[in-house]
Design a protein around this motif. Structure first.
Motif, short mmCIF file in Angstrom:
data_model
loop_
_atom_site.label_atom_id
_atom_site.label_comp_id
_atom_site.label_asym_id
_atom_site.label_seq_id
_atom_site.Cartn_x
_atom_site.Cartn_y
_atom_site.Cartn_z
N ASN A 141 53.62 32.25 -47.85
CA ASN A 141 53.86 31.84 -48.62
C ASN A 141 53.37 30.04 -48.23
OD1 ASN A 141 55.40 31.88 -51.29
ND2 ASN A 141 55.79 33.46 -50.00
N LYS A 142 52.29 30.40 -46.81
CA LYS A 142 51.76 28.90 -46.58
C LYS A 142 52.54 28.49 -45.38
CE LYS A 142 47.29 29.13 -49.03
NZ LYS A 142 47.66 30.47 -49.87
N ILE A 143 53.76 29.08 -44.73
CA ILE A 143 54.58 28.81 -44.88
C ILE A 143 54.38 28.20 -42.77
CG2 ILE A 143 56.70 28.23 -43.88
CD1 ILE A 143 56.95 29.23 -46.43
N ASN A 144 53.85 27.65 -42.23
CA ASN A 144 54.14 27.45 -40.78
C ASN A 144 55.00 27.52 -39.58
OD1 ASN A 144 51.57 27.55 -38.02
ND2 ASN A 144 53.23 25.49 -37.79
N ILE A 145 55.65 28.41 -38.58
CA ILE A 145 56.02 28.85 -38.01
C ILE A 145 55.81 27.96 -36.53
CG2 ILE A 145 57.62 30.81 -36.88
CD1 ILE A 145 56.72 32.81 -38.46
N GLU A 146 56.95 27.38 -36.68
CA GLU A 146 57.11 26.52 -34.86
C GLU A 146 57.69 27.22 -33.98
OE1 GLU A 146 58.01 22.29 -36.24
OE2 GLU A 146 57.18 22.10 -37.90
N MET A 147 58.91 27.23 -34.20
CA MET A 147 59.84 28.21 -32.65
C MET A 147 59.88 29.05 -33.60
SD MET A 147 62.18 24.49 -31.49
CE MET A 147 62.88 25.66 -30.31
N ILE A 148 60.19 30.22 -32.58
CA ILE A 148 60.93 31.64 -33.09
C ILE A 148 62.01 31.96 -32.27
CG2 ILE A 148 60.43 34.07 -33.25
CD1 ILE A 148 57.90 33.37 -33.75
N SER A 149 63.09 32.92 -32.66
CA SER A 149 64.17 32.92 -31.53
C SER A 149 64.93 33.54 -32.45
CB SER A 149 65.31 31.57 -32.21
OG SER A 149 67.08 32.32 -31.77
N THR A 150 64.66 35.31 -31.17
CA THR A 150 65.55 36.70 -31.75
C THR A 150 66.74 37.26 -31.48
OG1 THR A 150 64.46 37.77 -30.54
CG2 THR A 150 63.24 37.03 -32.46
N SER A 151 67.55 38.15 -32.30
CA SER A 151 68.99 38.71 -30.68
C SER A 151 68.86 40.07 -31.89
CB SER A 151 70.03 38.52 -31.55
OG SER A 151 70.16 38.30 -33.10
N GLU A 152 69.57 40.75 -31.56
CA GLU A 152 69.44 42.40 -31.66
C GLU A 152 69.32 42.77 -33.39
OE1 GLU A 152 71.10 46.45 -30.60
OE2 GLU A 152 72.27 44.93 -30.32
N ILE A 153 70.05 42.01 -34.41
CA ILE A 153 70.18 41.67 -35.36
C ILE A 153 70.26 40.34 -36.16
CG2 ILE A 153 72.11 43.92 -35.66
CD1 ILE A 153 74.40 40.89 -36.06
N LYS A 154 69.01 39.45 -36.04
CA LYS A 154 68.60 38.62 -36.52
C LYS A 154 67.84 38.14 -35.96
CE LYS A 154 69.38 34.06 -34.13
NZ LYS A 154 70.45 33.18 -33.32
N ILE A 155 66.77 37.19 -36.65
CA ILE A 155 65.43 36.75 -36.75
C ILE A 155 65.13 35.32 -37.30
CG2 ILE A 155 62.97 36.80 -36.49
CD1 ILE A 155 62.84 39.79 -37.49
N SER A 156 65.04 34.66 -36.59
CA SER A 156 65.35 32.61 -36.97
C SER A 156 63.88 32.14 -36.64
CB SER A 156 66.38 32.10 -36.45
OG SER A 156 67.82 32.59 -36.50
N CYS A 157 63.75 31.32 -37.25
CA CYS A 157 62.14 30.80 -37.35
C CYS A 157 62.39 29.09 -37.74
CB CYS A 157 60.70 30.87 -38.76
SG CYS A 157 60.32 32.71 -38.60
N VAL A 158 61.60 28.39 -36.90
CA VAL A 158 61.80 27.20 -37.20
C VAL A 158 60.50 26.54 -38.21
CG1 VAL A 158 61.39 25.00 -35.75
CG2 VAL A 158 63.31 27.05 -34.87
#
Length: 404
Positions: A368-385
């Protein structure tokens, strides 16, 4: 009076006017007539809290926190009294209590207090007289008997804490939604409602912007093994049970997709690469009660690196002088503050046992041409800025990839 203890919480929209308060009273009456001991926690009516904040802001740009707590606690006092009146009117004996009257003792941190203990003496006395007990949510007292509030969403926390103190197995949280969904159903029409979800998943979803439950209430439920039942105050259907992982048979790979746009990203370049530099910055922020979410530090090059992290927009004013002083001492002198970001996240306990979740998430955003600027992960989560303007498209893409 014998019978099981039932703890219920009704949010502001559920008691938004006298008609709704009467409806809540009729619902409580059914539980009381079944022989249950009913304790009810109530929020302020509708948008009362916002209106009280607005009144204070008309007088002061920086009102004392103690006086703000004194002011905001009055909203719940109105709704508990009206609900007690409504119950007595339909033949149900009921008594209302403020947080101080039932001695909800807190740590005394104005505007964001944590509950330390609840004295159940007056509640048991009312139960023994066959009364429904109605307790003001969102508030308690400190050791000096100052009225303190528990932060936004604190009525959820009051209710679960009360359920734990009374030994109730379940705490019913009545709200204006049917339960916990895989995404915000107002934005994602294909979102599905969970019958059950784990404390861990709900904790992540609550902290990531799913406004159904306050994260501290979920922590309390998990610590005291109180099942939280999120359900609608407008019909009788069951909602979503928030419970321990071992009680849930089928664990979804991704149980929810969220986005939150109330964050800013701070970037400090040319930070010296030596022990204690990062600790100094984040200790100063912690001392001002600034919660840091995503943190990324670049690999050192020529003895320097870049630190980027996200905080809530509301904390920017408090954090800014700390960050600017730190950048002058340890960086290149300036700190970049980017307000146009959003954090999109995928959450699910099933991630523990499934491979390729991150790859699938990143591919869905890339498609969808969405750029990821930062990534954070845990055992049950993935987050993208990502860019704030792309948050809605990102949630749709991730929901389609994992859940539709």
């Amino acid at each position: 009076m014998s019978g099981r203890i039932v703890v219920q919480k009704y949010g502001g929209t559920s008691v938004g006017d006298t008609t709704k308060i009467k409806n809540v009273a009729n619902r409580i009456k059914k539980y009381h007539e079944q022989g249950n001991k009913v304790a009810v926690v109530v929020s302020a009516m509708g948008h009362t809290t916002d209106e009280l904040v607005d009144l204070a802001e008309q007088i002061s740009t920086n009102p004392p926190k103690r006086e703000m707590d004194m002011l905001l606690s009055t909203g719940e006092q109105v709704s508990i009294a009206l609900l007690a009146i409504a119950l007595n009117e339909i033949g149900v004996p009921a008594q209302s209590f403020t947080g101080s009257q039932v001695k909800i003792l807190t740590d005394g941190n104005f505007s964001n207090a944590k509950i330390e203990m609840i004295d159940r003496t007056r509640i048991d006395e009312a139960f023994n007289k066959g009364k429904v007990v109605i307790v003001a949510g969102f508030q308690g007292i400190d050791k000096d008997e100052n009225i303190v509030t528990l932060g936004r969403g604190g009525s959820d926390t009051s209710a679960v804490a009360l359920a734990a103190a009374l030994g109730a197995d379940e705490c019913e949280i009545y709200t204006d939604v049917d339960g916990v969904y895989t995404a915000d159903p107002r934005k994602i029409p294909s979102a599905k409602m969970h019958k059950q979800i784990t404390y861990e998943e709900m904790l992540e979803l609550a902290s990531l912007g799913a406004g159904v439950l306050h994260s501290r209430s979920v922590e309390l439920g998990m610590n005291y093994n109180v099942v939280i039942h999120v359900r609608s105050s407008f019909h009788e259907k069951p909602g979503t049970l928030v419970m321990s992982e071992e009680k849930i048979m089928e664990k979804m790979k991704v149980s929810g997709v969220t986005s939150k746009g109330d964050q800013v990203r701070i970037t400090i370049a040319d930070v010296k690469d030596k022990p204690g530099i990062a600790a100094d910055l984040f200790t100063q922020l912690a001392n001002k009660d600034v919660i840091v979410d995503v943190i990324v530090q670049s690999s050192p090059r020529d003895g320097i690196n870049t630190i980027s992290f996200t905080i809530a927009k509301k904390d920017t004013t408090v954090a800014k002088p700390i960050i600017e002083a730190y950048a002058k001492t340890n960086g290149n002198g300036t700190a970049e503050i980017d307000e146009n970001i959003a954090i999109v996240s995928a959450v699910g306990v099933g991630m523990k046992s499934h491979v390729g979740v991150a790859a699938k998430m990143f591919q869905a955003l890339a498609d969808n041409k969405i750029n990821i600027e930062m990534i954070s992960t845990s055992e049950i989560k993935i987050s993208c800025v990502i860019r704030q303007s792309e948050s809605e498209a990102a949630v749709k893409a991730l929901h389609a990839a994992f859940i539709d």
